[in-house]
Structures are given as C-alpha cells and as structure tokens.
Design a protein around this motif. Structure first.
Motif, PDB file in Angstrom:
ATOM      1  N   ALA A 122      53.040  23.822   4.390  1.00  0.00           N
ATOM      2  CA  ALA A 122      53.728  24.628   5.709  1.00  0.00           C
ATOM      3  C   ALA A 122      54.764  25.683   5.046  1.00  0.00           C
ATOM      4  O   ALA A 122      54.947  26.740   5.771  1.00  0.00           O
ATOM      5  CB  ALA A 122      54.525  23.559   6.539  1.00  0.00           C
ATOM      6  N   GLN A 123      55.394  25.315   3.972  1.00  0.00           N
ATOM      7  CA  GLN A 123      56.490  26.188   3.495  1.00  0.00           C
ATOM      8  C   GLN A 123      55.849  27.360   2.646  1.00  0.00           C
ATOM      9  O   GLN A 123      56.412  28.324   2.147  1.00  0.00           O
ATOM     10  CB  GLN A 123      57.473  25.485   2.352  1.00  0.00           C
ATOM     11  N   GLY A 124      54.625  27.481   2.541  1.00  0.00           N
ATOM     12  CA  GLY A 124      53.939  28.739   1.807  1.00  0.00           C
ATOM     13  C   GLY A 124      53.462  28.559   0.618  1.00  0.00           C
ATOM     14  O   GLY A 124      53.022  29.296  -0.170  1.00  0.00           O
ATOM     15  N   VAL A 125      53.676  27.157  -0.081  1.00  0.00           N
ATOM     16  CA  VAL A 125      53.245  26.847  -1.271  1.00  0.00           C
ATOM     17  C   VAL A 125      51.588  26.959  -1.415  1.00  0.00           C
ATOM     18  O   VAL A 125      50.839  26.117  -0.729  1.00  0.00           O
ATOM     19  CB  VAL A 125      53.778  25.601  -1.843  1.00  0.00           C
ATOM     20  N   ALA A 126      51.139  27.341  -2.543  1.00  0.00           N
ATOM     21  CA  ALA A 126      49.722  27.657  -2.738  1.00  0.00           C
ATOM     22  C   ALA A 126      49.239  26.320  -3.619  1.00  0.00           C
ATOM     23  O   ALA A 126      50.251  26.088  -4.548  1.00  0.00           O
ATOM     24  CB  ALA A 126      49.139  28.865  -3.290  1.00  0.00           C
ATOM     25  N   MET A 127      48.196  25.847  -3.222  1.00  0.00           N
ATOM     26  CA  MET A 127      47.903  24.618  -4.283  1.00  0.00           C
ATOM     27  C   MET A 127      46.195  24.893  -4.589  1.00  0.00           C
ATOM     28  O   MET A 127      45.533  25.021  -3.789  1.00  0.00           O
ATOM     29  CB  MET A 127      48.135  23.341  -3.534  1.00  0.00           C
ATOM     30  N   ILE A 128      46.407  24.296  -5.840  1.00  0.00           N
ATOM     31  CA  ILE A 128      44.823  24.172  -6.210  1.00  0.00           C
ATOM     32  C   ILE A 128      44.608  22.632  -7.067  1.00  0.00           C
ATOM     33  O   ILE A 128      45.667  22.098  -7.950  1.00  0.00           O
ATOM     34  CB  ILE A 128      44.326  25.037  -7.495  1.00  0.00           C
ATOM     35  N   GLY A 129      43.819  21.737  -6.384  1.00  0.00           N
ATOM     36  CA  GLY A 129      43.677  20.448  -6.745  1.00  0.00           C
ATOM     37  C   GLY A 129      42.578  19.881  -7.084  1.00  0.00           C
ATOM     38  O   GLY A 129      41.668  20.211  -6.621  1.00  0.00           O
ATOM     39  N   VAL A 130      42.663  18.691  -7.877  1.00  0.00           N
ATOM     40  CA  VAL A 130      41.439  17.960  -8.431  1.00  0.00           C
ATOM     41  C   VAL A 130      41.652  16.522  -7.975  1.00  0.00           C
ATOM     42  O   VAL A 130      42.750  16.085  -8.185  1.00  0.00           O
ATOM     43  CB  VAL A 130      41.212  18.043  -9.947  1.00  0.00           C
ATOM     44  N   PHE A 131      40.803  15.926  -6.940  1.00  0.00           N
ATOM     45  CA  PHE A 131      40.980  14.709  -6.522  1.00  0.00           C
ATOM     46  C   PHE A 131      39.852  14.068  -6.491  1.00  0.00           C
ATOM     47  O   PHE A 131      38.727  14.456  -6.095  1.00  0.00           O
ATOM     48  CB  PHE A 131      41.715  14.960  -4.881  1.00  0.00           C
ATOM     49  N   HIS A 132      40.055  12.786  -7.062  1.00  0.00           N
ATOM     50  CA  HIS A 132      38.904  11.896  -7.222  1.00  0.00           C
ATOM     51  C   HIS A 132      38.553  11.358  -5.752  1.00  0.00           C
ATOM     52  O   HIS A 132      37.240  11.221  -5.347  1.00  0.00           O
ATOM     53  CB  HIS A 132      39.417  10.658  -7.928  1.00  0.00           C
ATOM     54  N   HIS A 133      39.479  11.340  -4.812  1.00  0.00           N
ATOM     55  CA  HIS A 133      39.081  10.935  -3.376  1.00  0.00           C
ATOM     56  C   HIS A 133      39.637  11.902  -2.636  1.00  0.00           C
ATOM     57  O   HIS A 133      40.688  11.713  -1.986  1.00  0.00           O
ATOM     58  CB  HIS A 133      39.566   9.714  -3.218  1.00  0.00           C
ATOM     59  N   PRO A 134      38.779  12.899  -2.248  1.00  0.00           N
ATOM     60  CA  PRO A 134      39.490  14.085  -1.475  1.00  0.00           C
ATOM     61  C   PRO A 134      39.992  13.844  -0.102  1.00  0.00           C
ATOM     62  O   PRO A 134      40.615  14.504   0.433  1.00  0.00           O
ATOM     63  CB  PRO A 134      38.113  15.096  -1.403  1.00  0.00           C
ATOM     64  N   GLU A 135      39.108  12.645   0.487  1.00  0.00           N
ATOM     65  CA  GLU A 135      39.597  12.152   1.613  1.00  0.00           C
ATOM     66  C   GLU A 135      40.973  11.782   2.034  1.00  0.00           C
ATOM     67  O   GLU A 135      41.477  12.025   2.931  1.00  0.00           O
ATOM     68  CB  GLU A 135      38.571  10.954   2.145  1.00  0.00           C
ATOM     69  N   ASP A 136      41.754  11.529   0.792  1.00  0.00           N
ATOM     70  CA  ASP A 136      43.226  11.398   0.866  1.00  0.00           C
ATOM     71  C   ASP A 136      43.775  12.686   1.303  1.00  0.00           C
ATOM     72  O   ASP A 136      44.935  12.451   2.119  1.00  0.00           O
ATOM     73  CB  ASP A 136      43.797  11.202  -0.476  1.00  0.00           C
ATOM     74  N   ILE A 137      43.460  13.993   1.210  1.00  0.00           N
ATOM     75  CA  ILE A 137      43.945  14.923   1.541  1.00  0.00           C
ATOM     76  C   ILE A 137      43.064  15.894   2.282  1.00  0.00           C
ATOM     77  O   ILE A 137      43.377  17.377   2.138  1.00  0.00           O
ATOM     78  CB  ILE A 137      44.503  15.646   0.125  1.00  0.00           C
ATOM     79  N   GLN A 138      42.226  15.384   3.083  1.00  0.00           N
ATOM     80  CA  GLN A 138      41.114  16.178   3.599  1.00  0.00           C
ATOM     81  C   GLN A 138      41.613  17.147   4.717  1.00  0.00           C
ATOM     82  O   GLN A 138      41.343  18.363   4.743  1.00  0.00           O
ATOM     83  CB  GLN A 138      40.145  15.169   4.473  1.00  0.00           C
ATOM     84  N   HIS A 139      42.578  16.902   5.331  1.00  0.00           N
ATOM     85  CA  HIS A 139      43.409  17.734   6.437  1.00  0.00           C
ATOM     86  C   HIS A 139      44.175  18.799   5.822  1.00  0.00           C
ATOM     87  O   HIS A 139      44.208  19.717   6.538  1.00  0.00           O
ATOM     88  CB  HIS A 139      44.329  16.819   7.260  1.00  0.00           C
ATOM     89  N   LEU A 140      44.449  18.961   4.402  1.00  0.00           N
ATOM     90  CA  LEU A 140      44.998  19.993   3.857  1.00  0.00           C
ATOM     91  C   LEU A 140      44.036  20.928   3.264  1.00  0.00           C
ATOM     92  O   LEU A 140      44.446  22.124   3.017  1.00  0.00           O
ATOM     93  CB  LEU A 140      46.036  19.444   2.810  1.00  0.00           C
TER      94      LEU A 140
END
Lengths: 274, 235
Positions: free
Chosen positions: B198-216
């Motif tokens: 929300a503050q505008g930080v861009a993120m690139i991520g590898v997640f084993h369980h993407p459902e943890d952060i699905q809404h992002l």
C-alpha cells in the motif's frame, strides 16, 4: 598464467553512477618484486569511504604485500597511491620522502597485524603502547595521553582494569584489541587488517570480528582486510578482491564472489573452503 | 518508466572444473511498477531463486538488462558497478529469505535496527522502530535484548523478518519467506507485506504456498524448467 581463452571473461561492470564521492583509497598499477619473485603485479586497489574491502588468496598470492605497500611500510617498484583527504588530495604518497611518508602513515593509517609482535611492544604496558602512538604527534601531557589510551582501549572493548598489563601477559584476543586500540588512537581514515583473527580460537575470533563490525558501523571507517578465511571475509567485507600469483583475478560484491564466482581459480578457492 | 524493467535477462553458470555451462533461465523480459506484487512461479529447479539473486546481483546475469528506476537515477542492475549495487542494497533494495544470520553478542533489537542505521538513521530512533517491528511480529518482549544465537527457529524467523522488512525500500525480493512459519507469524508477515504494498513498495517473490499471499499478487512470471517457453503471464 591462467588460460583465459577457454572460459568466459570476468564481467566488466560500468563505472559507478550512483556513488558520486570519489574513492578514498586509490592505488593504481602497483608492482613489487622481491628478488626473483614478482609479489605484486599490476594491482589496482580502490576503496570508497566507509567501505570494507576484503583481499583473499592463498599464501604467497601477494595479498599481504599489497597491504604493506598501502601501509607505506615498503616502496612499490612502480605505481601511484592516493589517499583522498583534504590535506593529501592529489599527492602520490609513494613520491614522498621517507620522513613525510612516515608522518602521513602515522596520521592517516592504522594497522592490525596477525602477529601482535609486529604491532606492539610486548613488555611496555598496554596503555603505554597506545600513548606512544600519541607521543609521535607531539602530545606530552600525561593526563591527556592516559585518557586517550583509555578511550581507545574502551572502544576496542578491552577490559580497562588490565590497561597497565603488558601485552605479553595477555591472551591472543586481548593482544589484538590492544593493537586495534593503537591503530585507532589517531582516528585514521584507513584501517588495514592483516589476518586480524587468524590463530585465535573460534569463539574469541567471533568476538573480535564483532568488535570490528561495531566500530566500522559506528565510525564509518574505510577498512582493507586481508584474510585467507572466507568466513571472516563474509562477516566483514562489502567487496572482495581475489588475488593469485600477485595479480587480481576477480573482484566483486562479497556474496557474489562466494556464491557465483566467475573465475576458474575463485571457483576452486570457494569450493575448497566452504 | 516502470520501477523495474528486465529485458532478455539470461543466466548461465559456467562450472570450470566440469568445463560445462548450466543454463538457468534465458531471455526473460518483464516489468514491475511501484506497489505491484509479482509472483515468480515454476517447478523446482526452474530458476526462481536464481532470478531474484540476479536482480540482487548475488549472481551475475550472463546477458540482458534490468533497468531499475532508483531515486538517484535509472541504472542497469545487470551491469552497474559493485559500489552502486552496494548503495542500492543499503537504501532501496531488500532481499528477504527465511534465514537469519545472528552474530554473537548482538541483541535481537540491535540486529533489527542495523539496516536503518546503515541507511543513516540515529541509533535511538532506529531502536525505537525496531521495538515496534518486533512487537508486530510477536517476539516476546523478554527476548528483545537477548542474543538470537540462542533462540528457537520460530523466534529467529521473527527477528529475521523484522530485520528484513524494517527499512524503507522501493523493491523487495522475497525468497520463500513464508516457508515453515507458524500461523501467527505468517499472519504478521501478510499484514506487513500488504502495508508495504500500500505504501508503494514493489515486490517480486518466490512462494512455496502462494495461497498465503494470494490477495497481494498482481501478476506472475512463470519459469519453465525446459527453458523453451519462458513466458510472462499478466492477469
């Protein structure tokens, strides 16, 4: 000589664009020969303000010779050496006469050797070892000397109740702290560390490294660190130069050198040690 | 321009003693805006972590460009000077893993405050923010002044995430930070990541369980192990 034709060349990056301050240490084209041995061949060293630059390589790679040149202990056969301070700016330190060179060294460069006998008078008191450094600048008041020694020992995390013990009765870790206090007494712009924790047992080594890390963070010192121990390098250095047979074979960010070494020799070195 | 624009990014390892090149990924192109969250997907060994490491320059990209719109000017992460990358790491780019590297005699609080101090903040203020961060990740207050070398795995993870996510960054590279977190910590992490987004930080991520952060997640880069059909899927 390494065969460079069979492997990709080391990457060449752009010159700095975001960092606009000039390097504080700029030694270009260093050569040094001892008899028939070419100890240092065409080495450039650049370090930026507040940066820790590591130099790694096996015994005989020339890394300690480079440090002795940077400490103005020895004359290079050729090359130039600039320290970018207001007083010394633009001055090639190798071109100075020996008295002025000695003066520049005392006022601007601190050094910690692996062997404390090289850096300390083992039978003087520890505080006296540091006071001696200040005497060289003309300070003569006993109270001032003692206070300065106390302060310097204290930031090096040396137990002050032992400040009047001579180094010869101290443990190896303590001796390194006295050397460090002496090196820092005159607030040098450049701190040179030659295998500062080699020979200490592992737990003591960790404590000395921690002190160095703290000091670096608090004082934003520029440090050039020579070590064959990649663990020490990983803990302290921002960037690393890898030396072999007197030459620099690769340089890069510390994590890059350790995790994605480009040069064949560096690959060997990293895989042998981890 | 976008915050990050990668063009034909390629990574191969050359292993000298094998006299062999190993291809990790090739000709990858994608872009990322401020406040965007991109998931890097693909099978094991497809080069997901390697991509993050190339952007952070722990790995040297073999070819291609990765233009980063830094506060100090546009710079190619694949070819920038080491000292420029070091500067960006202190000020603009963070790398988040699941592992803490504790040091003897450095307290949890100090460890968390250090990235702020390295970025130029005074210790007092940095420690105050570190307290808030450890509080939000739920580390017991009794441990704040203790040395994480002796902490349990779960406690170390709280310190690790606090440290990795405390300093203001434009770009965060997330390498499986949710792996093996307990539910409460995972929840704190999700909150912190949404706040940063929300503050505008861009993120690139590898997640084993993407459902943890699905809404992002805004979009996904899919890496394929075969490397023949590396593609960029936006939704």
């Amino acid at each position: 000589m390494l065969d460079t034709s069979s492997r990709p060349l080391s990457p060449r990056f752009e010159p700095p664009q975001l960092v606009t301050s000039p390097p504080i240490v700029r030694a270009i084209g260093l050569h040094k020969r001892y008899g028939r041995v070419q100890a240092v061949a065409d080495v450039d060293v650049e370090a930026y303000p507040g940066e820790v630059l590591g130099i790694v390589g096996e015994s005989g790679s020339g890394k300690s010779s480079v440090l002795r040149l940077l400490n103005l202990e020895e004359q290079a056969d050729s090359g130039t050496y600039l320290l970018n301070t207001p007083v010394l700016e633009g001055q090639d330190l190798f071109a100075l006469d020996r008295f002025r060179r000695r003066e520049v060294q005392i006022m601007n460069i601190g050094v910690v050797y692996q062997n404390p006998h090289l850096g300390l008078r083992m039978r003087f008191t520890s505080s006296g070892n540091i006071a001696e450094r200040l005497l060289l600048t003309g300070e003569r008041t006993f109270a001032t000397l003692r206070e300065a020694a106390r302060e310097s020992l204290s930031i090096s995390e040396f137990p002050l109740n032992r400040m009047d013990d001579p180094p010869r009765v101290l443990s190896g870790g303590m001796q390194q702290r006295v050397q460090l206090a002496k090196a820092l007494a005159l607030r040098p712009v450049l701190l040179l560390l030659d295998e500062p924790t080699t020979g200490l047992d592992v737990s003591v080594q960790a404590l000395v490294l921690d002190t160095l890390k703290r000091l670096q963070r608090e004082r934003h010192m520029t440090i050039i660190l020579v070590s064959h121990d990649l663990g020490v390098i990983r803990t302290l250095a921002d960037r690393v130069m890898v030396m072999r047979h007197g030459r620099v074979v690769e340089q890069g960010l510390t994590d890059q050198i350790l995790e994605d070494p480009q040069d064949a020799y560096t690959q060997q070195l990293v895989h042998a040690k981890l | 321009m976008p915050l990050l624009e990668a063009t034909l990014l390629t990574k191969r390892f050359y292993i000298d003693h094998l006299q062999r090149e190993i291809e990790v990924f090739s000709n990858l192109s994608f872009s990322l805006e401020s406040g965007q969250f991109v998931l890097v997907g693909g099978a094991n060994g497809a080069g997901k972590s390697s991509l993050l490491r190339c952007l952070y320059r722990t790995y040297v990209p073999t070819s291609g460009r990765a233009l980063f719109n830094s506060a100090l000017g546009v710079i190619d992460l694949a070819n920038a000077a080491d000292v420029d990358i070091a500067l960006l790491r202190r000020q603009e780019m963070g790398f988040v893993t699941q592992f803490l590297r504790p040091r003897p005699r450095v307290s949890a609080l100090e460890l968390v405050a250090e990235p702020l101090v390295d970025g130029g903040m005074a210790w007092e203020q940095a420690l105050e923010q570190a307290r808030q961060m450890l509080y939000s990740f739920g580390l017991k207050e009794a441990l704040w002044s203790a040395y994480p070398t002796t902490f349990s795995g779960g406690e170390q993870q709280k310190v690790n995430l606090s440290r990795a996510l405390i300093a203001p960054r434009r770009l965060l590279l997330l390498d499986e930070p949710t792996a093996s977190l307990d539910a409460a910590t995972r929840n704190s992490l999700q909150n912190r990541l949404s706040e940063l987004k929300a503050q505008g930080v861009a993120m690139i991520g590898v997640f084993h369980h993407p459902e943890d952060i699905q809404h992002l997640i805004d979009s996904e880069i899919r890496l394929t192990a075969s490397q023949e059909e590396v593609g960029y899927v936006a939704d």
